[in-house]
Motif scaffolding. Structure first.
Motif, PDB file in Angstrom:
ATOM      1  N   GLU A  52       0.838  -1.192   0.000  1.00 27.11           N
ATOM      2  CA  GLU A  52       0.000   0.000   0.000  1.00 27.11           C
ATOM      3  C   GLU A  52       0.876   1.246   0.000  1.00 27.11           C
ATOM      4  OE1 GLU A  52      -2.894  -0.021   3.038  1.00 27.11           O
ATOM      5  OE2 GLU A  52      -3.869   1.831   2.413  1.00 27.11           O
ATOM      6  N   SER A  54      -0.497   4.756  -1.108  1.00 23.73           N
ATOM      7  CA  SER A  54      -1.265   5.962  -0.791  1.00 23.73           C
ATOM      8  C   SER A  54      -2.737   5.607  -0.727  1.00 23.73           C
ATOM      9  CB  SER A  54      -1.040   7.047  -1.862  1.00 23.73           C
ATOM     10  OG  SER A  54       0.335   7.242  -2.133  1.00 23.73           O
ATOM     11  N   THR A  55      -3.494   6.408   0.022  1.00 27.53           N
ATOM     12  CA  THR A  55      -4.929   6.142   0.133  1.00 27.53           C
ATOM     13  C   THR A  55      -5.674   7.410   0.494  1.00 27.53           C
ATOM     14  OG1 THR A  55      -6.586   4.706   1.170  1.00 27.53           O
ATOM     15  CG2 THR A  55      -4.850   5.565   2.591  1.00 27.53           C
ATOM     16  N   SER A  57     -10.122   8.620   1.354  1.00 31.00           N
ATOM     17  CA  SER A  57     -11.508   8.163   1.462  1.00 31.00           C
ATOM     18  C   SER A  57     -12.423   9.363   1.608  1.00 31.00           C
ATOM     19  CB  SER A  57     -11.671   7.209   2.651  1.00 31.00           C
ATOM     20  OG  SER A  57     -11.347   7.865   3.857  1.00 31.00           O
ATOM     21  N   ILE A 113       2.731   5.221   4.458  1.00 33.81           N
ATOM     22  CA  ILE A 113       1.586   5.362   3.555  1.00 33.81           C
ATOM     23  C   ILE A 113       1.183   6.830   3.443  1.00 33.81           C
ATOM     24  CG2 ILE A 113      -0.815   4.714   3.166  1.00 33.81           C
ATOM     25  CD1 ILE A 113      -0.283   2.154   4.687  1.00 33.81           C
ATOM     26  N   TYR A 363     -10.366  -5.893   0.124  1.00 37.49           N
ATOM     27  CA  TYR A 363     -11.443  -5.167   0.789  1.00 37.49           C
ATOM     28  C   TYR A 363     -12.476  -6.143   1.351  1.00 37.49           C
ATOM     29  CZ  TYR A 363      -9.544  -1.289  -1.972  1.00 37.49           C
ATOM     30  OH  TYR A 363      -8.709  -0.362  -2.549  1.00 37.49           O
ATOM     31  N   CYS A 426     -12.813   4.020  -0.578  1.00 39.34           N
ATOM     32  CA  CYS A 426     -11.469   4.586  -0.609  1.00 39.34           C
ATOM     33  C   CYS A 426     -10.824   4.361  -1.967  1.00 39.34           C
ATOM     34  CB  CYS A 426     -10.600   3.986   0.496  1.00 39.34           C
ATOM     35  SG  CYS A 426     -10.380   2.206   0.398  1.00 39.34           S
ATOM     36  N   THR A 428      -7.051   3.745  -3.431  1.00 37.16           N
ATOM     37  CA  THR A 428      -5.767   3.286  -2.930  1.00 37.16           C
ATOM     38  C   THR A 428      -4.814   3.012  -4.076  1.00 37.16           C
ATOM     39  OG1 THR A 428      -6.949   2.194  -1.106  1.00 37.16           O
ATOM     40  CG2 THR A 428      -4.630   1.646  -1.384  1.00 37.16           C
ATOM     41  N   TRP A 430      -1.396   0.925  -5.049  1.00 37.18           N
ATOM     42  CA  TRP A 430      -0.637  -0.246  -4.601  1.00 37.18           C
ATOM     43  C   TRP A 430       0.594  -0.427  -5.469  1.00 37.18           C
ATOM     44  CZ3 TRP A 430      -2.864  -2.693  -0.375  1.00 37.18           C
ATOM     45  CH2 TRP A 430      -4.231  -2.474  -0.176  1.00 37.18           C
TER      46      TRP A 430
END
Length: 446
Positions: A52, A54-55, A57, A113, A363, A426, A428, A430
């Motif tokens: 992971e 970056s993320t 939401s 992250i 998820y 969200c 994300t 990867w």
């Protein structure tokens, strides 16, 4: 589009972007050797894990109605790989940038992250039906930085990718001179025309002539999705069929029809450099691989989980070796040509086994969006779906009666995804290439 001009904003520093990130996609050659105008696409999924990077939401506003549920409805990398365009239900369109340190090199397993923030946010009032980037978008050439959206009760609109301003619009009108919204939209491969799908027509607009001038082709069912490659145009419809056209012959005749899906076709994509097409449909667990030279039946059938009418995106790597798809079970599936020849001829009737190469359980909610970076081993995924309120639980709360027993609630969640309490929304990024050091942020395949 060459006639448009604007100053280069300071948001993107062209000197810091590698050549492979900004090169015109039409000048790239995917092969084993790197030359001055050639680019070798990196190997994906070599470590059989996702790291992971970056993320971000979205959450419902404090005073928003309970039925307002912000969740991802699609994400697409820009053709130059510098940013990602995503559509969020009830929250419009967002543009998020790829962190500059990911433009080149490899990553370490202990990398922190990043929390992504939208550099552009357009608060659309209606549901966005479809969206796409200009195919030759390049951040060092501001006039090329734009995308199209089509939404409820609106014409096709072209937006500037630097400041989010509206550049122009393309309007389709019916026989009684009423403006119609397009259900699907795509640029042609050369970027000079826009092909839009409506309820009863296909309409072709000249990019350099916004307004209401178009040519059209009458169709028998609403055009739910469009995919183009070279002079080929594939049009999926809600009546489960796919129709093939030659771009120069739209308006006069078609190549043929393809049948087999059990629901309306929601997404299609040509395999780069081939005459093969992959298609998916609503409430249909099958991905069909077609050879358009022999389009009477599919070459292969791949399996994923699609239990709703929601559009579940899939993507194919630019090198044509990997097919990646999400599903309503939250699992990302990867088919690799190095392990299985997933677009070779098989018997569709007897193909009951799941020959997927890798599975990544990312998820607990639906994984509806997938986009492979055009130059780097990075995958963008989006999650979420509309969740209905359990009527039994709501009734007990309103009448102040005894709460529903937790065991019965769990049983409902187990068999009916509509009332699931696992809600995620969200975007994300990867890392799918080699990782220097493994750590807890990795999601391994199963």
């Amino acid at each position: 589009m060459e006639n448009w001009s604007m100053e280069t904003p300071s948001r993107i520093n062209a000197e810091n972007i590698p050549q492979t990130i900004t090169q015109n996609p039409s000048e790239l050659t995917l092969g084993s050797a790197c030359t001055e105008n050639a680019f070798q696409y990196p190997a994906l999924f070599t470590s059989k894990s996702f790291l992971e990077l970056s993320t971000c939401s979205w959450s419902r506003g404090r005073n928003a109605n309970e039925n307002i549920q912000p969740y991802l409805r699609g994400c697409k990398w820009s053709p130059d790989g510098t940013c990602c365009l995503s559509v969020v239900n009830n929250d419009g369109v967002h543009v998020t940038e790829l962190p500059s340190e990911l433009y080149q090199g490899v990553v370490c397993g202990d990398r922190i992250i990043d929390v992504l923030e939208s550099v552009i946010h357009l608060k659309e009032t209606g549901s966005v039906y479809d969206f796409c980037w200009y195919p030759f978008m390049n951040s060092t050439n501001p006039p090329s930085c734009c995308w199209l959206t089509t939404k409820q009760n609106s014409p096709i609109q072209m937006w500037d990718a630097f400041d989010g301003s509206l550049r122009c619009s393309y309007r389709g009108f019916n026989a009684v001179d009423e403006m119609e919204p397009a259900l699907s939209v795509s640029f042609t491969s050369d970027g000079r025309k826009i092909i839009a799908g409506y309820k009863k027509h296909l309409r072709i607009f000249d990019v350099e002539r916004p307004g209401r001038e178009f040519t059209e082709q009458k169709i028998s069912s609403s055009a739910s999705s469009i995919s183009t490659q070279n002079n080929l145009v594939a049009v999926g419809s809600w009546n489960t069929t796919i129709t093939l056209y030659n771009e120069s012959e739209i308006g006069t005749k078609k190549i043929g029809d393809m049948y087999g899906h059990g629901g309306g076709v929601t997404h299609m994509k040509f395999i780069p450099g081939t005459l093969k097409l992959v298609s998916g449909a609503r409430k249909d667990h099958r991905l069909f691989v077609w050879d358009i030279r022999y389009y009477r039946k599919p070459l292969n059938i791949l399996s994923r989980v699609v239990n709703t009418n929601q559009r579940i995106y899939f993507d194919i790597s630019p090198c044509g070796k990997y097919l990646v798809s999400g599903g309503t079970d939250g699992v990302v599936k990867v088919w690799s040509l190095d392990h299985i020849d997933w677009h070779s001829s098989l018997d569709p009737v007897n193909n009951t086994t799941d020959d997927v190469t890798y599975k990544f359980p990312l998820y607990k909610d639906c994984c509806n969006s997938i986009s492979i970076h055009p130059y780097r081993p990075i995958l963008a995924t989006g999650s979420g779906q509309y969740h209905f309120t359990d009527p039994i639980k709501s009734l007990s709360e309103k009448t102040n009666n005894e709460a529903v027993d937790s065991s019965s609630d769990d049983s409902i969640n187990q068999y009916d995804i509509r009332y699931s309490s696992h809600s995620e929304n969200c975007l994300t990024f990867w890392w799918t290439g080699d990782v220097i050091e493994l750590n807890k942020n990795l999601r391994r395949c199963v």
